[in-house]
Design a protein around this motif. Structure first.
Motif, PDB file in Angstrom:
ATOM      1  N   SER A   1       9.529  -4.972  -1.614  1.00  0.00           N
ATOM      2  CA  SER A   1       8.865  -4.621  -2.866  1.00  0.00           C
ATOM      3  C   SER A   1       7.524  -5.335  -3.027  1.00  0.00           C
ATOM      4  O   SER A   1       6.549  -4.742  -3.484  1.00  0.00           O
ATOM      5  CB  SER A   1       9.770  -4.921  -4.061  1.00  0.00           C
ATOM      6  OG  SER A   1      10.891  -4.058  -4.002  1.00  0.00           O
TER       7      SER A   1
ATOM      8  N   PHE B   1       5.108  -3.646  -0.785  1.00  0.00           N
ATOM      9  CA  PHE B   1       4.705  -2.333  -1.312  1.00  0.00           C
ATOM     10  C   PHE B   1       3.644  -2.495  -2.398  1.00  0.00           C
ATOM     11  O   PHE B   1       2.689  -1.717  -2.479  1.00  0.00           O
ATOM     12  CB  PHE B   1       5.931  -1.575  -1.823  1.00  0.00           C
ATOM     13  CG  PHE B   1       5.654  -0.126  -2.109  1.00  0.00           C
ATOM     14  CD1 PHE B   1       4.991   0.675  -1.188  1.00  0.00           C
ATOM     15  CD2 PHE B   1       6.062   0.450  -3.309  1.00  0.00           C
ATOM     16  CE1 PHE B   1       4.732   2.020  -1.448  1.00  0.00           C
ATOM     17  CE2 PHE B   1       5.808   1.795  -3.583  1.00  0.00           C
ATOM     18  CZ  PHE B   1       5.138   2.581  -2.646  1.00  0.00           C
ATOM     19  N   GLN B   2       3.797  -3.509  -3.239  1.00  0.00           N
ATOM     20  CA  GLN B   2       2.779  -3.767  -4.273  1.00  0.00           C
ATOM     21  C   GLN B   2       1.411  -4.006  -3.627  1.00  0.00           C
ATOM     22  O   GLN B   2       0.403  -3.462  -4.065  1.00  0.00           O
ATOM     23  CB  GLN B   2       3.169  -4.974  -5.144  1.00  0.00           C
ATOM     24  CG  GLN B   2       4.362  -4.734  -6.071  1.00  0.00           C
ATOM     25  CD  GLN B   2       4.275  -3.439  -6.856  1.00  0.00           C
ATOM     26  OE1 GLN B   2       3.240  -3.126  -7.453  1.00  0.00           O
ATOM     27  NE2 GLN B   2       5.331  -2.652  -6.838  1.00  0.00           N
TER      28      GLN B   2
ATOM     29  N   LYS C   1       0.018  -0.730  -1.943  1.00  0.00           N
ATOM     30  CA  LYS C   1      -0.520   0.284  -2.868  1.00  0.00           C
ATOM     31  C   LYS C   1      -1.980   0.006  -3.223  1.00  0.00           C
ATOM     32  O   LYS C   1      -2.721   0.909  -3.567  1.00  0.00           O
ATOM     33  CB  LYS C   1       0.341   0.367  -4.132  1.00  0.00           C
ATOM     34  CG  LYS C   1       1.624   1.180  -3.885  1.00  0.00           C
ATOM     35  CD  LYS C   1       2.305   1.563  -5.175  1.00  0.00           C
ATOM     36  CE  LYS C   1       3.090   0.392  -5.730  1.00  0.00           C
ATOM     37  NZ  LYS C   1       4.023   0.783  -6.797  1.00  0.00           N
ATOM     38  N   LYS C   2      -2.358  -1.278  -3.148  1.00  0.00           N
ATOM     39  CA  LYS C   2      -3.743  -1.635  -3.479  1.00  0.00           C
ATOM     40  C   LYS C   2      -4.706  -1.221  -2.367  1.00  0.00           C
ATOM     41  O   LYS C   2      -5.886  -0.990  -2.640  1.00  0.00           O
ATOM     42  CB  LYS C   2      -3.858  -3.148  -3.699  1.00  0.00           C
ATOM     43  CG  LYS C   2      -3.132  -3.598  -4.951  1.00  0.00           C
ATOM     44  CD  LYS C   2      -3.579  -4.995  -5.389  1.00  0.00           C
ATOM     45  CE  LYS C   2      -2.856  -5.419  -6.647  1.00  0.00           C
ATOM     46  NZ  LYS C   2      -1.910  -6.535  -6.409  1.00  0.00           N
TER      47      LYS C   2
ATOM     48  N   PRO D   1      -3.586   4.730   0.170  1.00  0.00           N
ATOM     49  CA  PRO D   1      -3.146   5.755  -0.789  1.00  0.00           C
ATOM     50  C   PRO D   1      -1.618   5.814  -0.835  1.00  0.00           C
ATOM     51  O   PRO D   1      -0.973   6.009   0.206  1.00  0.00           O
ATOM     52  CB  PRO D   1      -3.709   7.062  -0.215  1.00  0.00           C
ATOM     53  CG  PRO D   1      -4.735   6.656   0.795  1.00  0.00           C
ATOM     54  CD  PRO D   1      -4.340   5.291   1.290  1.00  0.00           C
ATOM     55  N   GLY D   2      -1.070   5.583  -2.014  1.00  0.00           N
ATOM     56  CA  GLY D   2       0.385   5.589  -2.152  1.00  0.00           C
ATOM     57  C   GLY D   2       1.059   4.436  -1.424  1.00  0.00           C
ATOM     58  O   GLY D   2       2.279   4.389  -1.331  1.00  0.00           O
ATOM     59  N   GLY D   3       0.259   3.529  -0.896  1.00  0.00           N
ATOM     60  CA  GLY D   3       0.808   2.389  -0.162  1.00  0.00           C
ATOM     61  C   GLY D   3       1.285   2.738   1.241  1.00  0.00           C
ATOM     62  O   GLY D   3       1.958   1.940   1.884  1.00  0.00           O
TER      63      GLY D   3
ATOM     64  N   ALA E   1       6.563   7.102   1.254  1.00  0.00           N
ATOM     65  CA  ALA E   1       6.446   6.401  -0.035  1.00  0.00           C
ATOM     66  C   ALA E   1       7.694   6.536  -0.908  1.00  0.00           C
ATOM     67  O   ALA E   1       7.750   5.971  -1.996  1.00  0.00           O
ATOM     68  CB  ALA E   1       5.220   6.896  -0.790  1.00  0.00           C
TER      69      ALA E   1
ATOM     70  N   ASP F   1      11.415   1.691  -4.337  1.00  0.00           N
ATOM     71  CA  ASP F   1      10.392   1.235  -3.404  1.00  0.00           C
ATOM     72  C   ASP F   1      10.844   1.495  -1.972  1.00  0.00           C
ATOM     73  O   ASP F   1      12.025   1.347  -1.661  1.00  0.00           O
ATOM     74  CB  ASP F   1      10.144  -0.270  -3.574  1.00  0.00           C
ATOM     75  CG  ASP F   1       9.376  -0.571  -4.855  1.00  0.00           C
ATOM     76  OD1 ASP F   1       8.838   0.385  -5.464  1.00  0.00           O
ATOM     77  OD2 ASP F   1       9.327  -1.747  -5.245  1.00  0.00           O
TER      78      ASP F   1
END
Ligand code: PMP
Length: 437
Positions: free
Chosen positions: A13, A16-17, A20-21, A24-26, A33, A40
Protein backbone atom coordinates in the motif's frame (compact mmCIF):
# COMPACT_ATOMS: atom_id res chain seq x y z
CA UNK A 1 -5.27 -20.37 5.40
CA UNK A 2 -2.54 -20.66 2.87
CA UNK A 3 -0.65 -17.62 3.98
CA UNK A 4 2.90 -18.01 5.12
CA UNK A 5 2.98 -14.22 5.62
CA UNK A 6 1.29 -11.93 8.08
CA UNK A 7 -1.57 -11.24 5.74
CA UNK A 8 -1.08 -7.48 5.87
CA UNK A 9 -0.36 -5.37 2.83
CA UNK A 10 1.38 -2.37 4.45
CA UNK A 11 4.39 -2.22 2.19
CA UNK A 12 2.34 -2.80 -0.98
CA UNK A 13 0.00 0.00 0.00
CA UNK A 14 2.86 2.38 0.76
CA UNK A 15 4.47 1.59 -2.57
CA UNK A 16 1.18 2.13 -4.37
CA UNK A 17 0.82 5.59 -2.81
CA UNK A 18 4.28 6.49 -4.11
CA UNK A 19 3.63 4.84 -7.48
CA UNK A 20 0.45 6.87 -8.05
CA UNK A 21 2.48 10.07 -7.79
CA UNK A 22 4.89 9.10 -10.54
CA UNK A 23 2.89 6.82 -12.89
CA UNK A 24 -0.61 7.02 -14.37
CA UNK A 25 -2.77 5.00 -12.00
CA UNK A 26 0.44 3.94 -10.28
CA UNK A 27 1.03 1.28 -12.94
CA UNK A 28 2.71 0.53 -16.23
CA UNK A 29 -0.27 -1.43 -17.58
CA UNK A 30 -3.84 -0.53 -16.60
CA UNK A 31 -5.36 -3.82 -15.33
CA UNK A 32 -2.59 -4.08 -12.75
CA UNK A 33 -4.16 -1.21 -10.80
CA UNK A 34 -6.96 -3.50 -9.47
CA UNK A 35 -9.49 -0.93 -10.72
CA UNK A 36 -12.00 -3.67 -11.56
CA UNK A 37 -11.75 -5.53 -8.26
CA UNK A 38 -11.02 -2.83 -5.69
CA UNK A 39 -8.31 -2.56 -3.09
CA UNK A 40 -4.65 -1.71 -3.51
CA UNK A 41 -2.64 -3.89 -5.87
CA UNK A 42 -0.12 -6.33 -4.47
CA UNK A 43 3.52 -5.50 -5.21
CA UNK A 44 5.38 -8.67 -6.13
CA UNK A 45 8.92 -9.22 -4.96
CA UNK A 46 9.71 -12.76 -6.02
CA UNK A 47 8.32 -15.79 -7.83
CA UNK A 48 9.20 -19.46 -7.86
CA UNK A 49 7.30 -22.31 -9.50
CA UNK A 50 3.57 -21.81 -9.02
CA UNK A 51 4.08 -19.20 -6.27
CA UNK A 52 4.73 -15.50 -5.91
CA UNK A 53 5.59 -13.52 -2.77
CA UNK A 54 4.63 -9.91 -2.22
CA UNK A 55 6.62 -7.12 -0.56
CA UNK A 56 4.96 -7.90 2.78
CA UNK A 57 6.06 -11.54 2.64
CA UNK A 58 2.65 -13.01 1.75
CA UNK A 59 2.67 -16.10 -0.46
CA UNK A 60 0.21 -16.73 -3.28
CA UNK A 61 -0.57 -19.49 -5.75
CA UNK A 62 -0.33 -17.54 -9.00
CA UNK A 63 -2.86 -18.03 -11.82
CA UNK A 64 -1.82 -14.88 -13.70
CA UNK A 65 1.70 -16.07 -14.54
CA UNK A 66 2.63 -12.70 -16.01
CA UNK A 67 -0.56 -12.94 -18.14
CA UNK A 68 0.46 -16.19 -19.77
CA UNK A 69 4.17 -16.35 -20.57
CA UNK A 70 5.27 -18.52 -17.63
CA UNK A 71 4.02 -21.92 -18.75
CA UNK A 72 6.94 -23.49 -16.87
CA UNK A 73 6.26 -21.45 -13.74
CA UNK A 74 8.34 -18.65 -12.23
CA UNK A 75 12.15 -18.77 -12.29
CA UNK A 76 12.41 -22.15 -14.00
CA UNK A 77 15.99 -23.29 -13.24
CA UNK A 78 16.86 -23.96 -16.91
CA UNK A 79 15.61 -20.51 -17.97
CA UNK A 80 17.46 -18.79 -15.12
CA UNK A 81 20.64 -20.66 -16.03
CA UNK A 82 20.34 -19.69 -19.72
CA UNK A 83 19.83 -16.04 -18.75
CA UNK A 84 22.87 -16.01 -16.45
CA UNK A 85 25.02 -17.59 -19.15
CA UNK A 86 23.89 -15.07 -21.77
CA UNK A 87 24.16 -12.04 -19.44
CA UNK A 88 27.85 -12.78 -19.02
CA UNK A 89 28.31 -12.90 -22.78
CA UNK A 90 26.48 -9.63 -23.37
CA UNK A 91 22.91 -8.37 -23.17
CA UNK A 92 22.44 -6.67 -26.54
CA UNK A 93 24.43 -6.23 -29.72
CA UNK A 94 21.99 -4.89 -32.29
CA UNK A 95 23.67 -7.36 -34.63
CA UNK A 96 23.06 -10.92 -35.84
CA UNK A 97 23.31 -13.80 -33.34
CA UNK A 98 22.99 -17.57 -33.55
CA UNK A 99 20.25 -17.51 -30.92
CA UNK A 100 17.88 -15.71 -33.33
CA UNK A 101 18.35 -18.41 -35.95
CA UNK A 102 17.86 -21.18 -33.40
CA UNK A 103 14.61 -19.69 -32.09
CA UNK A 104 13.26 -18.99 -35.60
CA UNK A 105 14.00 -22.60 -36.60
CA UNK A 106 12.44 -23.93 -33.41
CA UNK A 107 9.26 -21.91 -34.03
CA UNK A 108 9.00 -23.06 -37.65
CA UNK A 109 9.45 -26.67 -36.55
CA UNK A 110 6.59 -26.34 -34.05
CA UNK A 111 4.28 -24.16 -36.15
CA UNK A 112 4.87 -25.12 -39.80
CA UNK A 113 2.73 -22.28 -41.24
CA UNK A 114 5.37 -19.86 -39.88
CA UNK A 115 7.81 -20.47 -42.69
CA UNK A 116 9.57 -17.13 -42.22
CA UNK A 117 9.48 -15.09 -39.00
CA UNK A 118 10.52 -11.67 -37.71
CA UNK A 119 11.22 -11.10 -34.01
CA UNK A 120 9.94 -7.97 -32.28
CA UNK A 121 9.65 -6.96 -28.62
CA UNK A 122 5.98 -7.32 -27.70
CA UNK A 123 2.67 -8.73 -28.83
CA UNK A 124 1.57 -5.21 -29.74
CA UNK A 125 4.47 -4.83 -32.15
CA UNK A 126 3.80 -8.26 -33.65
CA UNK A 127 0.14 -7.57 -34.48
CA UNK A 128 0.80 -3.98 -35.57
CA UNK A 129 3.48 -5.20 -37.96
CA UNK A 130 1.36 -8.10 -39.23
CA UNK A 131 -1.42 -5.63 -40.09
CA UNK A 132 0.99 -3.35 -41.94
CA UNK A 133 2.34 -6.36 -43.82
CA UNK A 134 -1.15 -7.58 -44.76
CA UNK A 135 -1.96 -4.11 -46.11
CA UNK A 136 1.34 -3.92 -47.97
CA UNK A 137 0.95 -7.38 -49.46
CA UNK A 138 -2.69 -7.02 -50.57
CA UNK A 139 -2.65 -3.32 -51.40
CA UNK A 140 -5.91 -2.99 -49.42
CA UNK A 141 -6.69 -0.93 -46.33
CA UNK A 142 -9.58 -2.49 -44.39
CA UNK A 143 -9.10 -4.97 -41.59
CA UNK A 144 -11.66 -7.06 -39.73
CA UNK A 145 -11.41 -7.78 -36.03
CA UNK A 146 -13.86 -9.20 -33.50
CA UNK A 147 -15.48 -7.41 -30.58
CA UNK A 148 -13.84 -8.46 -27.36
CA UNK A 149 -10.59 -9.59 -28.99
CA UNK A 150 -7.50 -7.69 -27.87
CA UNK A 151 -4.47 -7.46 -30.11
CA UNK A 152 -2.33 -4.94 -28.29
CA UNK A 153 -2.57 -1.17 -28.33
CA UNK A 154 -1.74 -0.06 -31.88
CA UNK A 155 -4.27 2.46 -33.24
CA UNK A 156 -5.97 0.19 -35.80
CA UNK A 157 -6.59 -2.53 -33.25
CA UNK A 158 -7.90 -0.49 -30.32
CA UNK A 159 -11.38 -0.68 -31.80
CA UNK A 160 -14.32 -2.59 -30.38
CA UNK A 161 -17.89 -2.65 -31.61
CA UNK A 162 -21.03 -2.17 -29.62
CA UNK A 163 -23.51 -4.89 -30.35
CA UNK A 164 -25.08 -4.64 -33.78
CA UNK A 165 -24.53 -5.22 -37.45
CA UNK A 166 -21.53 -4.23 -39.45
CA UNK A 167 -19.84 -1.62 -37.39
CA UNK A 168 -17.41 0.88 -38.66
CA UNK A 169 -14.73 1.32 -36.10
CA UNK A 170 -15.43 3.73 -33.29
CA UNK A 171 -12.31 4.52 -31.29
CA UNK A 172 -12.42 2.87 -27.93
CA UNK A 173 -9.43 4.88 -26.90
CA UNK A 174 -8.79 8.57 -26.91
CA UNK A 175 -6.07 9.57 -29.32
CA UNK A 176 -7.04 7.20 -32.12
CA UNK A 177 -7.83 9.29 -35.22
CA UNK A 178 -11.25 8.64 -36.67
CA UNK A 179 -9.72 8.19 -40.11
CA UNK A 180 -7.71 5.29 -38.74
CA UNK A 181 -10.63 3.77 -36.82
CA UNK A 182 -12.80 3.82 -39.93
CA UNK A 183 -10.53 1.25 -41.54
CA UNK A 184 -11.25 -1.36 -38.85
CA UNK A 185 -14.49 -3.31 -39.24
CA UNK A 186 -15.74 -5.06 -36.13
CA UNK A 187 -17.54 -8.40 -36.28
CA UNK A 188 -19.05 -10.65 -33.61
CA UNK A 189 -17.02 -13.62 -32.39
CA UNK A 190 -18.53 -16.99 -33.36
CA UNK A 191 -20.97 -15.27 -35.75
CA UNK A 192 -20.51 -16.65 -39.27
CA UNK A 193 -23.44 -14.73 -40.78
CA UNK A 194 -22.05 -11.39 -39.74
CA UNK A 195 -18.61 -12.22 -41.12
CA UNK A 196 -20.23 -13.25 -44.42
CA UNK A 197 -22.17 -9.98 -44.58
CA UNK A 198 -19.01 -7.98 -44.02
CA UNK A 199 -17.21 -9.82 -46.81
CA UNK A 200 -20.17 -9.55 -49.18
CA UNK A 201 -20.24 -5.81 -48.66
CA UNK A 202 -16.53 -4.97 -48.38
CA UNK A 203 -14.63 -8.10 -49.46
CA UNK A 204 -12.47 -6.63 -52.25
CA UNK A 205 -11.16 -3.90 -49.90
CA UNK A 206 -10.34 -6.15 -46.95
CA UNK A 207 -6.64 -6.80 -46.34
CA UNK A 208 -6.98 -9.18 -43.43
CA UNK A 209 -9.07 -10.74 -40.70
CA UNK A 210 -7.27 -10.82 -37.35
CA UNK A 211 -8.58 -13.10 -34.63
CA UNK A 212 -7.66 -14.75 -31.36
CA UNK A 213 -8.26 -18.39 -32.36
CA UNK A 214 -9.27 -18.97 -28.74
CA UNK A 215 -10.37 -15.64 -27.34
CA UNK A 216 -8.67 -14.86 -24.05
CA UNK A 217 -9.33 -11.17 -23.70
CA UNK A 218 -13.08 -11.22 -23.07
CA UNK A 219 -12.36 -14.05 -20.71
CA UNK A 220 -11.83 -17.40 -22.42
CA UNK A 221 -14.21 -18.03 -25.31
CA UNK A 222 -13.56 -21.08 -27.50
CA UNK A 223 -14.16 -20.83 -31.24
CA UNK A 224 -17.07 -22.83 -32.64
CA UNK A 225 -16.39 -25.21 -35.49
CA UNK A 226 -18.34 -23.40 -38.22
CA UNK A 227 -16.72 -20.13 -37.17
CA UNK A 228 -13.24 -21.61 -37.55
CA UNK A 229 -14.16 -22.92 -40.98
CA UNK A 230 -15.54 -19.54 -42.08
CA UNK A 231 -12.44 -17.81 -40.76
CA UNK A 232 -10.34 -19.88 -43.14
CA UNK A 233 -12.67 -19.92 -46.14
CA UNK A 234 -14.05 -16.36 -46.38
CA UNK A 235 -10.77 -14.39 -46.47
CA UNK A 236 -9.33 -16.87 -48.96
CA UNK A 237 -12.35 -16.51 -51.23
CA UNK A 238 -11.95 -12.72 -51.28
CA UNK A 239 -8.15 -12.55 -51.48
CA UNK A 240 -7.73 -11.32 -47.90
CA UNK A 241 -5.29 -12.77 -45.36
CA UNK A 242 -6.15 -14.64 -42.18
CA UNK A 243 -4.04 -13.58 -39.20
CA UNK A 244 -4.13 -15.79 -36.11
CA UNK A 245 -3.11 -13.77 -33.08
CA UNK A 246 -1.59 -16.56 -31.02
CA UNK A 247 0.13 -14.27 -28.52
CA UNK A 248 -1.73 -16.15 -25.77
CA UNK A 249 -2.52 -19.48 -27.44
CA UNK A 250 0.89 -20.08 -29.02
CA UNK A 251 2.64 -22.92 -27.16
CA UNK A 252 -0.23 -22.65 -24.64
CA UNK A 253 -3.11 -24.73 -25.99
CA UNK A 254 -0.66 -27.10 -27.67
CA UNK A 255 2.97 -27.07 -28.76
CA UNK A 256 1.74 -26.05 -32.21
CA UNK A 257 -0.67 -23.46 -30.83
CA UNK A 258 -4.37 -23.17 -31.63
CA UNK A 259 -3.69 -23.74 -35.31
CA UNK A 260 -2.24 -27.16 -34.53
CA UNK A 261 -4.94 -27.88 -31.98
CA UNK A 262 -7.79 -27.13 -34.40
CA UNK A 263 -6.01 -28.03 -37.64
CA UNK A 264 -6.46 -24.64 -39.32
CA UNK A 265 -3.61 -22.93 -41.14
CA UNK A 266 -3.59 -19.11 -41.14
CA UNK A 267 -1.58 -17.00 -43.59
CA UNK A 268 0.14 -15.04 -40.83
CA UNK A 269 0.58 -15.72 -37.12
CA UNK A 270 1.60 -13.52 -34.23
CA UNK A 271 3.24 -14.90 -31.11
CA UNK A 272 4.49 -13.40 -27.85
CA UNK A 273 4.37 -14.31 -24.17
CA UNK A 274 5.58 -17.97 -23.99
CA UNK A 275 8.15 -17.57 -26.81
CA UNK A 276 9.87 -14.96 -24.63
CA UNK A 277 10.01 -17.23 -21.59
CA UNK A 278 9.10 -14.23 -19.39
CA UNK A 279 11.20 -11.67 -21.28
CA UNK A 280 9.81 -9.10 -23.74
CA UNK A 281 9.35 -10.78 -27.15
CA UNK A 282 6.87 -10.85 -29.99
CA UNK A 283 7.04 -12.61 -33.34
CA UNK A 284 5.12 -12.34 -36.58
CA UNK A 285 5.53 -14.80 -39.38
CA UNK A 286 3.83 -16.95 -41.96
CA UNK A 287 3.77 -17.83 -45.61
CA UNK A 288 7.10 -17.19 -47.27
CA UNK A 289 5.76 -15.17 -50.23
CA UNK A 290 4.03 -12.79 -47.82
CA UNK A 291 6.95 -12.49 -45.40
CA UNK A 292 9.33 -11.66 -48.29
CA UNK A 293 7.55 -8.30 -48.48
CA UNK A 294 9.20 -7.31 -45.17
CA UNK A 295 12.28 -5.07 -45.33
CA UNK A 296 15.03 -5.64 -46.39
CA UNK A 297 13.57 -8.33 -48.71
CA UNK A 298 10.62 -6.10 -49.60
CA UNK A 299 9.01 -2.67 -49.24
CA UNK A 300 7.14 -3.07 -45.90
CA UNK A 301 9.34 -1.43 -43.28
CA UNK A 302 9.76 -2.64 -39.72
CA UNK A 303 12.81 -2.57 -37.45
CA UNK A 304 13.91 -2.67 -33.80
CA UNK A 305 16.96 -1.74 -31.70
CA UNK A 306 16.39 -4.60 -29.26
CA UNK A 307 14.65 -7.01 -31.67
CA UNK A 308 16.02 -10.53 -31.35
CA UNK A 309 17.53 -9.52 -28.01
CA UNK A 310 19.93 -12.25 -26.85
CA UNK A 311 18.54 -12.51 -23.32
CA UNK A 312 14.98 -12.80 -24.65
CA UNK A 313 16.03 -15.32 -27.30
CA UNK A 314 17.85 -17.41 -24.67
CA UNK A 315 14.84 -17.46 -22.33
CA UNK A 316 12.44 -18.26 -25.17
CA UNK A 317 14.59 -20.93 -26.72
CA UNK A 318 15.12 -22.64 -23.36
CA UNK A 319 11.39 -22.56 -22.65
CA UNK A 320 10.60 -24.16 -26.01
CA UNK A 321 13.32 -26.76 -25.49
CA UNK A 322 11.85 -27.78 -22.13
CA UNK A 323 8.35 -27.92 -23.67
CA UNK A 324 9.46 -29.97 -26.68
CA UNK A 325 11.31 -32.47 -24.49
CA UNK A 326 8.22 -33.09 -22.37
CA UNK A 327 5.51 -34.25 -24.77
CA UNK A 328 3.27 -35.34 -21.87
CA UNK A 329 3.27 -31.86 -20.38
CA UNK A 330 0.23 -30.56 -22.28
CA UNK A 331 -1.90 -33.58 -21.30
CA UNK A 332 -0.85 -33.07 -17.71
CA UNK A 333 -1.79 -29.37 -17.84
CA UNK A 334 -5.11 -30.29 -19.44
CA UNK A 335 -5.87 -32.83 -16.71
CA UNK A 336 -5.06 -30.41 -13.86
CA UNK A 337 -6.98 -27.58 -15.51
CA UNK A 338 -10.01 -29.85 -15.86
CA UNK A 339 -9.79 -30.70 -12.16
CA UNK A 340 -9.57 -27.05 -11.25
CA UNK A 341 -12.54 -26.15 -13.45
CA UNK A 342 -14.78 -28.94 -12.19
CA UNK A 343 -13.81 -27.87 -8.67
CA UNK A 344 -14.87 -24.29 -9.36
CA UNK A 345 -18.15 -25.48 -10.91
CA UNK A 346 -18.98 -27.81 -8.02
CA UNK A 347 -18.23 -25.23 -5.38
CA UNK A 348 -20.37 -22.56 -7.06
CA UNK A 349 -23.19 -25.00 -7.73
CA UNK A 350 -23.24 -25.98 -4.06
CA UNK A 351 -23.39 -22.31 -3.10
CA UNK A 352 -26.16 -21.68 -5.62
CA UNK A 353 -24.11 -19.13 -7.54
CA UNK A 354 -24.58 -19.38 -11.31
CA UNK A 355 -21.29 -19.53 -13.22
CA UNK A 356 -20.13 -20.56 -16.67
CA UNK A 357 -16.63 -21.98 -16.83
CA UNK A 358 -14.95 -21.83 -20.23
CA UNK A 359 -11.69 -23.66 -20.80
CA UNK A 360 -9.34 -24.68 -23.56
CA UNK A 361 -6.42 -26.70 -22.14
CA UNK A 362 -4.65 -24.59 -19.53
CA UNK A 363 -6.49 -21.30 -20.18
CA UNK A 364 -9.85 -20.79 -18.49
CA UNK A 365 -12.32 -18.27 -17.09
CA UNK A 366 -15.02 -18.50 -14.44
CA UNK A 367 -17.76 -16.15 -15.69
CA UNK A 368 -20.31 -15.09 -13.09
CA UNK A 369 -23.28 -15.71 -15.34
CA UNK A 370 -25.48 -18.74 -15.84
CA UNK A 371 -25.67 -18.11 -19.57
CA UNK A 372 -23.42 -19.70 -22.14
CA UNK A 373 -20.57 -17.32 -23.05
CA UNK A 374 -19.75 -17.41 -26.77
CA UNK A 375 -18.96 -13.78 -27.64
CA UNK A 376 -18.49 -10.29 -26.22
CA UNK A 377 -22.23 -9.67 -25.78
CA UNK A 378 -22.71 -12.76 -23.63
CA UNK A 379 -19.42 -12.28 -21.75
CA UNK A 380 -20.44 -8.81 -20.55
CA UNK A 381 -23.57 -10.25 -18.93
CA UNK A 382 -21.29 -11.50 -16.16
CA UNK A 383 -21.71 -10.04 -12.70
CA UNK A 384 -18.41 -8.19 -12.38
CA UNK A 385 -19.25 -7.16 -8.83
CA UNK A 386 -19.45 -10.81 -7.79
CA UNK A 387 -16.18 -11.52 -9.58
CA UNK A 388 -14.58 -8.67 -7.62
CA UNK A 389 -15.73 -10.16 -4.31
CA UNK A 390 -14.54 -13.61 -5.41
CA UNK A 391 -11.16 -12.18 -6.41
CA UNK A 392 -10.69 -10.44 -3.06
CA UNK A 393 -11.78 -13.49 -1.05
CA UNK A 394 -9.31 -15.65 -3.00
CA UNK A 395 -6.49 -13.12 -2.60
CA UNK A 396 -7.05 -13.06 1.17
CA UNK A 397 -6.53 -16.82 1.20
CA UNK A 398 -3.36 -16.68 -0.87
CA UNK A 399 -4.68 -17.30 -4.38
CA UNK A 400 -3.76 -14.72 -6.99
CA UNK A 401 -6.36 -14.64 -9.81
CA UNK A 402 -6.51 -12.17 -12.69
CA UNK A 403 -7.73 -8.84 -11.28
CA UNK A 404 -10.63 -8.58 -13.77
CA UNK A 405 -13.48 -10.80 -14.95
CA UNK A 406 -12.64 -10.60 -18.65
CA UNK A 407 -9.23 -12.28 -18.50
CA UNK A 408 -7.90 -15.82 -18.61
CA UNK A 409 -6.64 -17.85 -15.66
CA UNK A 410 -3.49 -19.78 -16.60
CA UNK A 411 -1.91 -22.95 -15.25
CA UNK A 412 1.80 -23.75 -15.40
CA UNK A 413 3.65 -27.04 -15.35
CA UNK A 414 4.74 -26.06 -11.84
CA UNK A 415 1.18 -26.12 -10.45
CA UNK A 416 0.77 -29.33 -8.47
CA UNK A 417 -2.32 -31.36 -7.63
CA UNK A 418 -1.86 -29.98 -4.11
CA UNK A 419 -2.02 -26.40 -5.47
CA UNK A 420 -5.27 -27.25 -7.26
CA UNK A 421 -6.71 -28.80 -4.11
CA UNK A 422 -5.83 -25.75 -2.02
CA UNK A 423 -7.31 -23.46 -4.64
CA UNK A 424 -10.61 -25.34 -4.67
CA UNK A 425 -10.70 -25.21 -0.86
CA UNK A 426 -10.17 -21.46 -1.04
CA UNK A 427 -12.95 -21.19 -3.64
CA UNK A 428 -15.22 -23.12 -1.29
CA UNK A 429 -14.63 -20.54 1.48
CA UNK A 430 -14.97 -17.69 -1.00
CA UNK A 431 -18.28 -19.05 -2.30
CA UNK A 432 -19.73 -19.04 1.21
CA UNK A 433 -18.95 -15.34 1.51
CA UNK A 434 -20.24 -14.65 -2.01
CA UNK A 435 -23.59 -16.02 -0.97
CA UNK A 436 -23.80 -13.42 1.81
CA UNK A 437 -23.22 -10.63 -0.71
N1 PMP B 1 -2.53 -10.21 -28.62
C1 PMP B 1 -3.11 -10.89 -27.65
C2 PMP B 1 -4.03 -12.03 -27.98
C3 PMP B 1 -2.85 -10.56 -26.32
O1 PMP B 1 -3.44 -11.25 -25.33
C4 PMP B 1 -1.97 -9.49 -26.03
C5 PMP B 1 -1.63 -9.08 -24.60
N2 PMP B 1 -2.32 -9.64 -23.59
C6 PMP B 1 -1.39 -8.81 -27.09
C7 PMP B 1 -1.68 -9.20 -28.37
C8 PMP B 1 -0.45 -7.68 -26.86
O2 PMP B 1 0.75 -8.15 -26.35
P1 PMP B 1 1.69 -7.20 -25.49
O3 PMP B 1 0.98 -6.89 -24.23
O4 PMP B 1 2.94 -8.02 -25.31
O5 PMP B 1 1.96 -5.98 -26.31
Amino acid sequence: GLFRGKGDKMKSSELFQRAKKVMPGGVNSPVRAFGAVGGDPVFIKRGFGSRVWDEDGNEYIDYVLSWGPLILGHSHPAVVEALKRQAELGTSFGACTELEVLLAEKIREAVPSMEVVRMVNSGTEATMSAIRLARGYTGRNLIVKFAGCYHGHSDSLLIRAGSGLITYGIPDSGGVPEDTARLTLVARYNDVDMLEEIFEEKGPDIAAVIVEPVAGNMGVVPPEEDFLRALRELPRKYGALLIFDEVITGFRVSYSGAQGYYGIEPDLTTLGKIIGGGLPVGVYGGREDIMRCVSPDGPVYQAGTLSGNPLAMAAGLTTLEVLSKNPGLYDELDRRAERLCSGFKEVMEDAGIPVTVNRVCSMMTVFFTGEKVRNYDTAVKSDTRLYAVFFREMLKQGVYLPPAQFEAFFLSAAHSDEDIKKTIEAAWNAAKNLKKN
